[in-house]
Design an enzyme around this catalytic site. Structure first.
Site: not given
Length: 136
Positions: A16, A25, A29, A31, A70, A125
């Site tokens: 995201h 952010c 990137h 997570h 994904h 997150e």
């Protein structure tokens, strides 16, 4: 009368970025997120359960796998949405920035739509950063 609760933890991998954000952010990137779904009931079913863990895993896991795992989660105004969809990338579009708070609310609402009774959804997150939505 007491409430009964059961909890199931799920993991997803996603990417995201945040629009109109000044910091790391703002860049795309990824997570490995962890999700805890807590469902409740005032009474136990005929098997003396709130809900079978296997059923909870099947129902919620299927939705998470099909929609968020994904996947790239983006705000609908993000210019990357059009580009990624053009290249057949899995994109989940939100009306808000895909923050941990917004994603936890999204999952809470979807669990409700799936016919379950969520009391709380926790969304990690990272291992040390969590947001949650709780039914009053």
């Amino acid at each position: 009368m007491e409430d009964y609760f059961v909890s199931k933890v799920f993991e997803i991998s996603y990417a995201h970025r945040l629009l109109n954000y000044n910091g790391k952010c703002e860049n795309l990137h990824g997570h490995n997120g962890k999700i805890e779904i807590i469902v409740s009931s005032k009474k136990l079913d005929n098997e003396d359960m709130v809900m079978d863990f296997v059923k909870l895993k099947r129902i919620v896991g299927k939705w998470l796998d099909e929609n968020l795992d994904h996947c790239i989660i983006l705000h609908k105004k993000d210019p990357l949405v059009k580009i990624l969809k053009k290249h057949n990338q899995k994109v989940f579009v939100l009306n808000f920035n895909p923050t941990a708070e917004v994603i936890s609310k999204l999952i809470f609402d979807e669990v409700k739509k799936l016919g379950l009774n969520p009391r709380q959804v926790k969304f990690w997150e990272t291992e040390t950063s969590m947001a949650a939505v709780m039914e009053e």
